[in-house]
Design an enzyme around this catalytic site. Structure first.
Site, PDB file in Angstrom:
ATOM      1  CG  ASP A   1      -0.281  -0.388   2.515  1.00  0.00           C
ATOM      2  OD1 ASP A   1       0.963  -0.328   2.577  1.00  0.00           O
ATOM      3  OD2 ASP A   1      -0.992  -0.744   3.461  1.00  0.00           O
TER       4      ASP A   1
ATOM      5  CG  ASN B   1      -8.952  -1.054  11.955  1.00  0.00           C
ATOM      6  OD1 ASN B   1      -7.986  -1.652  11.487  1.00  0.00           O
ATOM      7  ND2 ASN B   1      -9.480   0.009  11.370  1.00  0.00           N
TER       8      ASN B   1
ATOM      9  CG  HIS C   1      -5.720  -1.837   8.856  1.00  0.00           C
ATOM     10  ND1 HIS C   1      -5.931  -0.628   9.466  1.00  0.00           N
ATOM     11  CD2 HIS C   1      -4.372  -1.967   8.773  1.00  0.00           C
ATOM     12  CE1 HIS C   1      -4.770  -0.062   9.735  1.00  0.00           C
ATOM     13  NE2 HIS C   1      -3.819  -0.848   9.329  1.00  0.00           N
TER      14      HIS C   1
ATOM     15  CD  GLU D   1      -8.872   1.195   7.794  1.00  0.00           C
ATOM     16  OE1 GLU D   1      -8.817   0.295   8.662  1.00  0.00           O
ATOM     17  OE2 GLU D   1      -8.283   2.289   7.934  1.00  0.00           O
TER      18      GLU D   1
HETATM   19  C1  GLP Z   1      -0.336   0.457   8.538  1.00  0.00           C
HETATM   20  C2  GLP Z   1      -0.053  -0.383   7.289  1.00  0.00           C
HETATM   21  C3  GLP Z   1      -0.333  -1.832   7.558  1.00  0.00           C
HETATM   22  C4  GLP Z   1       0.330  -2.256   8.851  1.00  0.00           C
HETATM   23  C5  GLP Z   1      -0.278  -1.499   9.994  1.00  0.00           C
HETATM   24  C6  GLP Z   1       0.271  -1.897  11.357  1.00  0.00           C
HETATM   25  O1  GLP Z   1      -1.624   0.897   8.627  1.00  0.00           O
HETATM   26  N1  GLP Z   1      -0.777   0.039   6.155  1.00  0.00           N
HETATM   27  O2  GLP Z   1       0.133  -2.606   6.466  1.00  0.00           O
HETATM   28  O3  GLP Z   1       0.181  -3.636   9.052  1.00  0.00           O
HETATM   29  O4  GLP Z   1       0.002  -0.135   9.771  1.00  0.00           O
HETATM   30  O5  GLP Z   1       1.404  -1.158  11.644  1.00  0.00           O
HETATM   31  P1  GLP Z   1       2.357  -1.417  12.850  1.00  0.00           P
HETATM   32  O6  GLP Z   1       3.222  -2.552  12.447  1.00  0.00           O
HETATM   33  O7  GLP Z   1       3.121  -0.145  12.994  1.00  0.00           O
HETATM   34  O8  GLP Z   1       1.531  -1.726  14.041  1.00  0.00           O
END
Ligand code: GLP
Length: 243
Positions: free
Chosen positions: A67, A136, A138, A143
């Site tokens: 993404d 949440n 995702h 989402e």
């Molecule tokens: C972002 C990314 C996700 C990732 C998530 C969790 O929103 N788009 O791909 O898994 O954050 O991030 P973290 O690893 O910092 O908790």
């Protein structure tokens, strides 16, 4: 689904990195799906070390990131282009021509998503996709409520996602929309590695791995994928009842 519970973040990072390096050595021209967020940073550091000290060769790999935020230039410090350059790309010998991240700055965002999906198809699909998990549930930026057959698409981010990511990065603002591989894109990957660490992820990991399969918890769909390995640290795994 295989769940590997590690002592701590360092062990989770190292075991995930070694899992990937084993796959890379077995298939040097594999297609690897990459994730951003704090969770995979340690894994990328270990992969970088494996390249530097043990000669792990990334030159044949094709990569696709999950993404990118809409509207950010590639060199914007908040962009996932910058994140990947800092945490992995500048430390290993990937071929820049084979590295892909959605172009968040594209004027035709829907066209860019269609182009990205077609590129993944043209590469023969993803062999191994790395995922983190949002608070949440995702995956990528899919989402709650996202269609299970979705392909790469433009996403309106949940307010919680923007707030959490702003706080983590120390940013005053972040775009409210992003381009993300869809749940259908992710589920087509032949193998998936999910990483989660820390107390804050314990509830969502329990819901995703042991709760009902529902679009309300996007990561729960992974229960239906034939080949998923979850690397969790002890804190993230602490609420699993089937430990
Ligand atoms: C972002 C990314 C996700 C990732 C998530 C969790 O929103 N788009 O791909 O898994 O954050 O991030 P973290 O690893 O910092 O908790």
């Amino acid at each position: 689904m295989q769940v590997v519970i590690c002592r701590d973040y360092a062990e989770m990072s190292s075991r995930a990195a070694h899992f990937i390096s084993e796959r890379v050595m077995r298939k040097p021209h594999m297609v690897l799906g990459l994730a951003t967020g704090e969770t995979p940073v340690g894994m990328y550091a270990e992969l970088s070390r494996l390249h530097r000290e043990e000669g792990l060769d990334f030159s044949g790999l094709t990569t696709f990131n999950l993404d990118e935020y809409c509207g950010l230039a590639h060199d914007d410090p908040r962009s996932y282009h910058t994140f990947m350059a800092d945490n992995l790309f500048s430390h290993v010998n990937l071929n820049p021509l084979l590295v892909h991240i959605p172009d968040g700055a594209a004027l035709d965002a829907d066209g860019e998503c269609a182009r990205y999906e077609a590129l993944i198809e043209a590469a023969g699909g993803i062999d191994l996709q790395v995922l983190g998990i949002g608070m949440n549930g995702h995956i990528g930026f899919n989402e709650p409520g996202t269609d299970r057959n979705s392909t790469t698409h433009v996403v309106q981010l949940a307010r919680q996602t923007v707030e959490v990511n702003q706080a983590k990065g120390g940013y005053d603002t972040l775009p409210g929309s992003a381009m993300s591989m869809g749940i259908g894109t992710i589920m087509k990957a032949r193998e998936i590695v999910l990483l989660a660490s820390g107390d804050g992820k314990a509830d969502i990991i329990k819901n995703a791995l042991e709760g009902p399969v529902t679009p309300k918890t996007p990561a729960s769909i992974l229960q239906t994928h034939p080949s998923v390995v979850c690397f969790l640290d002890a804190a993230a795994a602490s609420r699993l009842s089937k430990r």
